[in-house]
Write an enzyme that holds these catalytic residues in place. Structure first.
Site, short mmCIF file in Angstrom:
data_model
loop_
_atom_site.label_atom_id
_atom_site.label_comp_id
_atom_site.label_asym_id
_atom_site.label_seq_id
_atom_site.Cartn_x
_atom_site.Cartn_y
_atom_site.Cartn_z
N HIS A 1 31.28 26.09 38.86
CA HIS A 1 30.94 24.68 39.02
C HIS A 1 32.16 23.82 39.33
O HIS A 1 33.28 24.16 38.98
CB HIS A 1 30.31 24.13 37.73
N LYS B 1 39.70 20.58 33.77
CA LYS B 1 39.18 21.09 32.49
C LYS B 1 40.28 21.82 31.74
O LYS B 1 41.16 22.42 32.34
CB LYS B 1 38.03 22.08 32.74
N TYR C 1 35.60 22.61 25.90
CA TYR C 1 36.52 22.22 26.96
C TYR C 1 36.60 20.71 27.07
O TYR C 1 35.63 19.99 26.85
CB TYR C 1 36.16 22.86 28.31
N ASP D 1 22.47 28.59 39.55
CA ASP D 1 23.76 29.22 39.82
C ASP D 1 23.65 30.41 40.78
O ASP D 1 24.64 30.85 41.33
CB ASP D 1 24.43 29.66 38.51
#
Length: 189
Positions: A66, A76, A136, A173
């Site tokens: 992503h 991130k 995260y 996905d």
């Protein structure tokens, strides 16, 4: 000696970061993020604005790959709170000499490793144990209208997933484009 051990990759941008843990008879303590330690280690100045957590019960669960497009792009800082994951970042910056190349690291609750994933990279991970919990930090809030992805099994990205035959993932996905069809919103400055 610094409080962080930082390992750089051949692909510029991502970094594997391990904070120092201080242990005694009770267990251990560490600072998972500290702005002064971050600056002393020469890491980029990133203002984190949101913390996220994800839980995956089954080994083989794959989340990704992503990204969020500019102007809502996200960097991130990923770590595993419980279990063990195979974490991946793929360079999708047009004009980058490492476009399409990936970096990966095993992140464990036991070791406390963290992967820095800069803006301009597609990110994903696969769980290697039962009941994995991942946390995260991101530098921009989630923006569904800016969401994009890269097909997890794209041959050009060359990712060697540890459990390629045991993948459990969300339907969307499976439908992201591969590198050949990706119209990346990122460019090298």
């Amino acid at each position: 000696m610094g409080k962080l051990t930082v390992t750089r990759f051949e692909v510029e941008g991502p970094a594997l970061i391990v904070p120092t843990r201080h242990g005694d008879d009770r267990g251990w303590f560490c600072e998972t993020w500290n702005v002064a330690d971050w600056q002393a280690a020469g890491l980029p100045d990133i203002q984190w604005v949101q913390d996220n957590e994800a839980f995956s019960a089954a080994p083989g669960t794959l989340r990704g790959l992503h990204f969020q497009a500019p102007p809502k792009a996200q960097a991130k800082l990923v770590r595993c709170l419980r279990g063990e994951i195979f974490d991946v970042a793929v360079d999708i910056r047009k004009g980058s000499p490492t476009y399409g190349q990936s970096v990966s690291a095993i992140l464990t609750a036991k070791g406390g490793e963290q992967l820095l994933v800069p803006e301009g990279f597609a990110h994903g991970y696969q769980t290697l144990k039962t009941d994995c919990q991942v946390a995260y930090k991101v530098n921009a809030p989630y923006a569904p209208e800016a969401e994009g992805g890269l097909f997890w099994a794209d041959v050009q990205a060359g990712i060697e997933w540890p459990k390629p035959d045991d993948v459990i993932m969300a339907g969307r996905d499976f439908n992201w484009p591969g590198l050949a069809d990706l119209d990346s919103p990122f460019e090298v400055a």
